[in-house]
Design a protein around this motif. Structure first.
Motif, PDB file in Angstrom:
ATOM      1  N   ALA A  36      90.821  31.415  22.483  1.00 28.14           N
ATOM      2  CA  ALA A  36      92.182  32.318  22.237  1.00 28.14           C
ATOM      3  C   ALA A  36      92.473  32.736  20.731  1.00 28.14           C
ATOM      4  O   ALA A  36      93.116  33.182  21.089  1.00 28.14           O
ATOM      5  N   GLY A  37      91.508  32.501  19.864  1.00 25.75           N
ATOM      6  CA  GLY A  37      91.295  33.459  18.397  1.00 25.75           C
ATOM      7  C   GLY A  37      92.797  32.559  17.925  1.00 25.75           C
ATOM      8  O   GLY A  37      91.452  30.982  17.973  1.00 25.75           O
ATOM      9  N   LEU A  38      93.007  33.159  16.745  1.00 26.98           N
ATOM     10  CA  LEU A  38      93.271  32.761  15.575  1.00 26.98           C
ATOM     11  C   LEU A  38      94.687  32.593  15.631  1.00 26.98           C
ATOM     12  O   LEU A  38      95.487  33.623  16.081  1.00 26.98           O
ATOM     13  N   PRO A  39      95.461  31.698  14.735  1.00 29.56           N
ATOM     14  CA  PRO A  39      96.917  31.782  14.663  1.00 29.56           C
ATOM     15  C   PRO A  39      97.454  32.734  14.340  1.00 29.56           C
ATOM     16  O   PRO A  39      96.364  33.400  13.114  1.00 29.56           O
ATOM     17  N   VAL A  40      98.648  33.319  13.974  1.00 28.87           N
ATOM     18  CA  VAL A  40      99.292  34.362  13.743  1.00 28.87           C
ATOM     19  C   VAL A  40      99.282  33.614  12.057  1.00 28.87           C
ATOM     20  O   VAL A  40      99.831  32.444  11.851  1.00 28.87           O
ATOM     21  N   PRO A  41     100.211  34.401  12.032  1.00 33.70           N
ATOM     22  CA  PRO A  41     100.966  34.050   9.973  1.00 33.70           C
ATOM     23  C   PRO A  41     101.618  33.060  10.314  1.00 33.70           C
ATOM     24  O   PRO A  41     103.095  33.562  10.516  1.00 33.70           O
ATOM     25  N   GLY A  42     101.796  32.093   9.301  1.00 33.45           N
ATOM     26  CA  GLY A  42     102.201  31.316   9.630  1.00 33.45           C
ATOM     27  C   GLY A  42     102.861  29.964  10.492  1.00 33.45           C
ATOM     28  O   GLY A  42     102.940  28.672  10.400  1.00 33.45           O
TER      29      GLY A  42
END
Length: 547
Positions: free
Chosen positions: A365-371
């Motif tokens: 899925a990857g990396l959380p978006v900023p915030g």
């Protein structure tokens, strides 16, 4: 380790692998968050002649989009729509949907999208739950509304394609104000669940604008007006709302809206309008690549083509085939998200080198978006599991729903201290990246559309001849999965499977209609629960026999 210490460690891991040039803070196109209509008004002033919306052979500039949506808001206000009132839109992909959406938000009213594929029972449930004062629909939907009339209360109805109503609305004086704000209820986006019929996720305009800004920040979507998105995803779904309405209008770009998927039309639109972003299923991209003249077409404007794996899965082979057709273009999986979070939470953007995103096991899925924060915890708790171990995915962000409309019990179950408990299984690897293991326990995916057994069970239970029903999934070559309903008739009743399927076709969206098996009893546990694992073994045979 407690949750906050876990997050501190996790964020440090994520910062070490964050793709170059991706900021850690959300960047808003106007500097600060503002309402969606305020963004449209800004672009109408700064770039009045820029095309905001294309549909077939029609276009709307930002000046026209602002003017017509203000006129619709004025007309709605004249019919009695006020701040906080619910307004339902029962339309497919069309400009009228987008214009009404903006008008509703300008009044500070509440947008309630209604799936135009709904049958009468589904329509009645959503109308009775949301209690809109106004339903905006089309002539093609009136027969379903007539079938549901005896189950719903008083409701004003406006038909956008009857000529007179729509022209009168567009001739109204423009509404001068913006009565919406970032924190008040602005939308009820209905979603299924593991229990009961669909629930209304409460979202604000702040949720909407954060979703756009965080996604743009995380994936290098341009915020200078050059964005051009092609959307054939249904805009009554929240993912289509993001792609077809919110992202282009908030960023001052262009939405190229299609009524439905057509490979030839999609290629024509990409080439003619220099589309920069498209989201579709893997099958959609395979169909594009199969067009006989595809290598002669110019698709070089596509900066971020995104695929969604429903039936056919995204793979390195599909990526290579696409790159061969469109040199320099990297096809990637779309984002992880859900209706409760406004859909764009975790992205694999920036991890395509050497197919890192596609070769990772399980689904990357990857990396959380900023915030946004993500954690993997013990199911039913907020106790983090060790890095690499499997647990429940929970998400916290500024766009997480404030709760389910008029459903405190469901809100308490899934929303804890600002975290949404997804019910999905996942793990976080040593780099701090999320891997998704499986869907919610009960969810069935039919051509990418979510079907919850409890939803189908409760709808079928409305049939007078149905005594008990249990729905389980089975694999299907054409649709990925399909629901199979095992029905026990009421005493003295003898419905046939075909009769119940015909009733389902009249009362449910087509993708929910199950294969029906009528039998004398359901296998039960000692505690009175249905042994669904036993039914699952029979479901495949039932579906094969039906096919």
């Amino acid at each position: 380790m407690n949750l906050e210490d876990y997050l501190t460690d996790l964020r440090a891991r994520q910062e070490r692998v964050r793709p170059a040039g991706i900021p850690t803070e959300v960047q808003y196109p106007l500097g600060t968050p503002q309402t969606v209509p305020a963004h449209v008004a800004h672009w109408a002033e700064q770039a009045p002649d820029r095309v905001a919306l294309r549909f077939q052979d029609r276009t709307w500039t930002y000046a026209q989009l602002d003017d017509e949506s203000r006129r619709l808001a004025g007309w709605m206000a004249s019919t009695g729509v006020r701040r906080g009132d619910r307004v339902a839109i029962q339309l497919g992909n069309c400009p009228e949907f987008a214009l009404c959406f903006l008008a509703i938000l300008r009044l500070g009213a509440v947008h309630v999208p209604v799936n135009p594929m709904f049958g009468a029972a589904e329509l009645a449930h959503e109308i009775n739950d949301a209690e809109p004062g106004l339903l905006i629909t089309s002539t093609s939907q009136l027969s379903t509304l007539d079938l549901a009339r005896d189950r719903i209360g008083e409701l004003d109805v406006a038909v956008v394609d009857d000529g007179t109503t729509w022209q009168d609305a567009l001739a109204h004086e423009p509404y001068p104000d913006d009565d919406g704000d970032l924190d008040s209820l602005a939308a009820l986006n209905y979603t299924g669940g593991t229990t009961g019929l669909p629930k209304g996720c409460m979202h604000t305009q702040g949720d909407m604008v954060y979703t756009v800004a965080s996604a743009a920040t995380a994936t290098h979507i341009p915020q200078d007006g050059s964005f051009v998105g092609l959307c054939y995803l249904p805009i009554f779904w929240i993912a289509g709302e993001d792609l077809g309405i919110l992202i282009p209008f908030v960023l001052g770009g262009t939405s190229v809206l299609m009524a439905r998927w057509n490979a030839r039309d999609a290629v024509d639109a990409i080439e003619a309008h220099r589309v920069t972003l498209m989201t579709g299923t893997v099958e959609n991209y395979l169909e594009l690549m199969d067009l006989p003249d595809i290598r002669e077409r110019d698709l070089s404007s596509l900066q971020d083509p995104q695929a969604v794996s429903f039936v056919r899965k995204m793979s390195p082979e599909v990526r290579r085939a696409w790159a061969d057709v469109v040199p320099g273009s990297v096809l990637r999986e779309s984002s992880y998200g859900m209706t409760e979070t406004h859909t764009i939470d975790i992205t694999p953007y920036g991890f395509a080198k050497d197919d890192q995103d596609l070769l990772a096991e399980p689904v990357f899925a990857g990396l959380p978006v900023p915030g946004t924060d993500v954690a993997v915890v013990e199911f039913g708790t907020q106790t983090p599991v060790p890095i690499g171990e499997v647990g429940e995915i929970i998400v916290r962000s500024p766009s997480v729903t404030s709760g389910y409309w008029r459903n405190d019990e469901a809100t308490r179950e899934q929303l804890v201290d600002g975290w949404i408990h997804t019910g999905d299984s996942g793990r976080i690897d040593e780099l701090g990246l999320l891997h998704y293991l499986g869907r919610r326990k009960e969810m069935i995916k039919v051509n990418g559309m979510s079907v919850f057994p409890a939803d189908v069970e409760m709808l079928l239970a409305q049939h007078p001849a149905v005594g008990a029903v249990a729905v389980v999934p089975t694999d299907d070559e054409r649709t990925g999965q399909r629901p199979v309903a095992f029905v026990v008739p009421q005493p003295g009743a003898s419905p046939t499977a075909e009769e119940l399927m015909e009733w389902s076709r009249a009362n449910m969206a087509p993708y929910k209609v199950p294969v029906v098996v009528v039998q004398e009893q359901l296998p039960m546990t000692d505690t009175g629960k249905v042994r669904k694992h036993e039914l699952a073994e029979r479901a495949a045979a039932a579906n094969s026999a039906r096919a």
